[in-house]
Design a protein around this motif. Structure first.
Motif, PDB file in Angstrom:
ATOM      1  N   UNK A 386       0.845  -1.188   0.000  1.00  0.00           N
ATOM      2  CA  UNK A 386       0.000   0.000   0.000  1.00  0.00           C
ATOM      3  C   UNK A 386       0.879   1.236   0.000  1.00  0.00           C
ATOM      4  N   UNK A 387       0.356   2.326  -0.537  1.00  0.00           N
ATOM      5  CA  UNK A 387       1.103   3.582  -0.543  1.00  0.00           C
ATOM      6  C   UNK A 387       0.137   4.750  -0.436  1.00  0.00           C
ATOM      7  N   UNK A 388       0.670   5.881  -0.013  1.00  0.00           N
ATOM      8  CA  UNK A 388      -0.091   7.107   0.159  1.00  0.00           C
ATOM      9  C   UNK A 388       0.632   8.206  -0.601  1.00  0.00           C
ATOM     10  N   UNK A 389      -0.094   8.902  -1.487  1.00  0.00           N
ATOM     11  CA  UNK A 389       0.494   9.925  -2.345  1.00  0.00           C
ATOM     12  C   UNK A 389      -0.283  11.215  -2.194  1.00  0.00           C
ATOM     13  N   UNK A 390       0.432  12.339  -2.153  1.00  0.00           N
ATOM     14  CA  UNK A 390      -0.195  13.665  -2.049  1.00  0.00           C
ATOM     15  C   UNK A 390      -0.150  14.356  -3.408  1.00  0.00           C
ATOM     16  N   UNK A 391      -1.163  15.208  -3.650  1.00  0.00           N
ATOM     17  CA  UNK A 391      -1.257  15.931  -4.915  1.00  0.00           C
ATOM     18  C   UNK A 391      -1.585  17.389  -4.658  1.00  0.00           C
ATOM     19  N   UNK A 410       8.492   2.601  -0.504  1.00  0.00           N
ATOM     20  CA  UNK A 410       9.941   2.730  -0.665  1.00  0.00           C
ATOM     21  C   UNK A 410      10.323   4.185  -0.416  1.00  0.00           C
ATOM     22  N   UNK A 411      10.989   4.480   0.767  1.00  0.00           N
ATOM     23  CA  UNK A 411      11.313   3.528   1.838  1.00  0.00           C
ATOM     24  C   UNK A 411      10.086   3.237   2.695  1.00  0.00           C
ATOM     25  N   UNK A 412      10.076   2.109   3.394  1.00  0.00           N
ATOM     26  CA  UNK A 412       8.919   1.777   4.224  1.00  0.00           C
ATOM     27  C   UNK A 412       8.854   2.666   5.455  1.00  0.00           C
ATOM     28  N   UNK A 413       7.663   2.912   5.978  1.00  0.00           N
ATOM     29  CA  UNK A 413       7.545   3.699   7.209  1.00  0.00           C
ATOM     30  C   UNK A 413       8.063   2.915   8.407  1.00  0.00           C
ATOM     31  N   UNK A 414       8.415   3.646   9.439  1.00  0.00           N
ATOM     32  CA  UNK A 414       8.967   3.043  10.649  1.00  0.00           C
ATOM     33  C   UNK A 414       7.881   3.003  11.727  1.00  0.00           C
ATOM     34  N   UNK A 423       1.916   8.554  10.026  1.00  0.00           N
ATOM     35  CA  UNK A 423       2.334   9.282   8.830  1.00  0.00           C
ATOM     36  C   UNK A 423       2.072  10.765   9.074  1.00  0.00           C
ATOM     37  N   UNK A 424       3.111  11.572   8.933  1.00  0.00           N
ATOM     38  CA  UNK A 424       3.016  13.014   9.144  1.00  0.00           C
ATOM     39  C   UNK A 424       2.881  13.685   7.779  1.00  0.00           C
ATOM     40  N   UNK A 437      10.583   7.825   5.887  1.00  0.00           N
ATOM     41  CA  UNK A 437       9.479   7.022   5.397  1.00  0.00           C
ATOM     42  C   UNK A 437       8.138   7.342   6.021  1.00  0.00           C
ATOM     43  N   UNK A 438       8.110   8.240   7.015  1.00  0.00           N
ATOM     44  CA  UNK A 438       6.870   8.609   7.709  1.00  0.00           C
ATOM     45  C   UNK A 438       6.431  10.033   7.408  1.00  0.00           C
ATOM     46  N   UNK A 439       7.137  10.737   6.523  1.00  0.00           N
ATOM     47  CA  UNK A 439       6.779  12.125   6.203  1.00  0.00           C
ATOM     48  C   UNK A 439       6.376  12.230   4.744  1.00  0.00           C
TER      49      UNK A 439
END
Length: 474
Positions: A386-391, A410-414, A423-424, A437-439
């Motif tokens: 899974x992935x999260x993308x901003x636009x 990539x990279x994976x979140x911690x 996720x920030x 990986x969390x920002x």
């Protein structure tokens, strides 16, 4: 593809948050004032309502016009274009994912079938190749999970014979026949990429994809594929804006020409009988309609498409999750709205999408920072990732000096000490307090949108037993 094909204009924050629909990023069109009525159905008795009929024709033909517009700006038919990892300068299609590279081919099956051969890739690399008809519906989806579709084909490599609606004959042994209802068709492929360093490996797989005429395959001339690897599109005019620039006469006459090659389906016959009253038919024209009628029809139809809301979507914790994707049948408005916003969006069993929209500042102009917290065991359930993308407000990847466009893969979140994943989402760089990986960077100003993608989602996610958590202000 995975997003809106360059939405026109921009929505205010109130309208984005109020609609809560897939049209959220940029659906208002020039000249569309608030409170205008949507077109009413055409009358079935008495003189035809020419404006309503022309508006129906506009909605009906939108996906075909969209695909033709994209085809005209792309490579020759029956050849492949392969992309590299997209970035914010890519303007061909909005809402591109940043964990896939794309392969696209525009097909003409009127002369003879084409042979498509897909290589066997690593078992943990997600891939998906959709075959779209001339009206934008997904007819076949070939994936890592189901590479053989409904007929066993030996492989890998997996070899398919793509045949048009009028073709008769037999296919070579060890291949799978895939029937297409229109001669003009599109292949849209996605291959997982694990960061920029993985690019050469993905290019290796792209180069092994074959697309050649059936007669060449029969002669064992297997090296006739024409393909290119390049960036997607650096232009400033996405297809939807080019369509918006067409006047009604040009648009509908173009539709009439396209229908000569790709006739409407049998299920479209009732509509085609009505549209014939104004000249909209294969090989026809709308010379009998005045520009005043056509301009009003275009205005009404574009507003109707832009303001369509998906009645089947799930709304969970601020997210909208479309659950009816791939084929629209005679739901022409759904089909048109999908083409305007997300041409080639994958069926839900291949990729589950969840979207939300939010402002970057509060009412005083102060920048906002957000957090999405996935509790232990609640990371999106998939058989891939899974992935999260901003636009940004126009639906394109967010420019940022860190060149971070997606998180989750990539990279994976911690995970934190408790096993939760935070996720920030903010414009300012929070590192080193927050792992890379969390920002996920968001724009400094304006509204932004997020797309959560679940590649090969599990049945829990498809059925809605798993739900994405809310995004909250930090």
């Amino acid at each position: 593809m995975d997003g809106r094909a360059g939405d026109v204009g921009g929505l205010s924050r109130r309208r984005v948050l109020g609609l809560g629909v897939a049209a959220g990023v940029g659906a208002l069109l020039p000249g569309c004032g608030g409170g205008e009525p949507l077109p009413s159905p055409a009358r079935t008795t008495g003189p035809p309502d020419r404006i309503a009929l022309a508006a129906e024709a506009y909605v009906f033909g939108y996906p075909m016009i969209m695909l033709d517009m994209m085809r005209a700006a792309s490579a020759p038919t029956n050849t492949f274009d392969h992309s590299v990892l997209p970035d914010p300068l890519d303007r061909g299609v909005a809402r591109l994912g940043h964990d896939m590279v794309y392969s696209q081919a525009w097909l003409d099956l009127s002369d003879q079938p084409l042979v498509l051969q897909l290589p066997g890739m690593e078992p943990d690399r997600f891939w998906l190749f959709q075959l779209l008809d001339g009206w934008g519906d997904t007819v076949h989806d070939l994936s890592r999970e189901q590479p053989r579709t409904t007929v066993d084909a030996e492989g890998p490599p997996y070899t398919y014979v793509l045949v048009g609606p009028d073709w008769t004959g037999s296919v070579p042994p060890h291949t799978t026949q895939l029937h297409m209802p229109s001669n003009m068709a599109t292949i849209l492929g996605r291959i997982q990429i694990n960061g920029a360093a993985d690019g050469p490996r993905v290019n290796h797989w792209q180069e092994r994809i074959r697309l050649i005429p059936a007669d060449a395959w029969q002669r064992r001339e297997y090296d006739g594929t024409v393909s290119r690897v390049h960036q997607i599109d650096r232009g400033n005019e996405p297809p939807v804006k080019r369509i918006a620039a067409l006047d009604g006469r040009t648009y509908l006459d173009r539709l009439c020409r396209l229908m000569v090659t790709d006739s409407p389906a049998a299920a479209d016959e009732p509509l085609m009988e009505r549209l014939a009253q104004i000249g909209v038919r294969p090989g026809g024209n709308v010379d009998t309609l005045s520009m005043d009628v056509l301009d009003e029809a275009v205005r009404r139809a574009r507003r109707q498409i832009a303001e369509w809301t998906d009645p089947t979507a799930r709304h969970v914790n601020g997210w909208e999750i479309p659950v009816d994707r791939g084929t629209s049948g005679t739901d022409y408005l759904r089909r048109a709205a999908t083409a305007m916003r997300s041409p080639g969006q994958a069926p839900i069993h291949d990729i589950l999408y969840a979207e939300l929209w939010a402002p970057t500042t509060d009412d005083t102009g102060r920048p906002l920072a957000y957090r999405i917290r996935f509790d232990p065991g609640q990371w999106p359930p998939t058989d891939a990732f899974a992935s999260l993308t901003a636009y940004d407000p126009d639906g394109f990847l967010v420019r940022n000096s860190a060149e971070i466009y997606t998180v989750g893969h990539a990279p994976p979140p911690v995970p934190g000490p408790d096993g939760a994943v935070d996720i920030v989402l903010q414009h300012e760089d929070p590192r080193p307090a927050v792992p890379t990986g969390n920002w996920l960077p968001v724009p400094a100003t304006g509204d932004f949108s997020l797309t959560l993608r679940l590649y090969a989602p599990t049945q829990r996610a498809i059925d809605g037993d798993w739900q994405p958590p809310p995004m909250t202000a930090r």
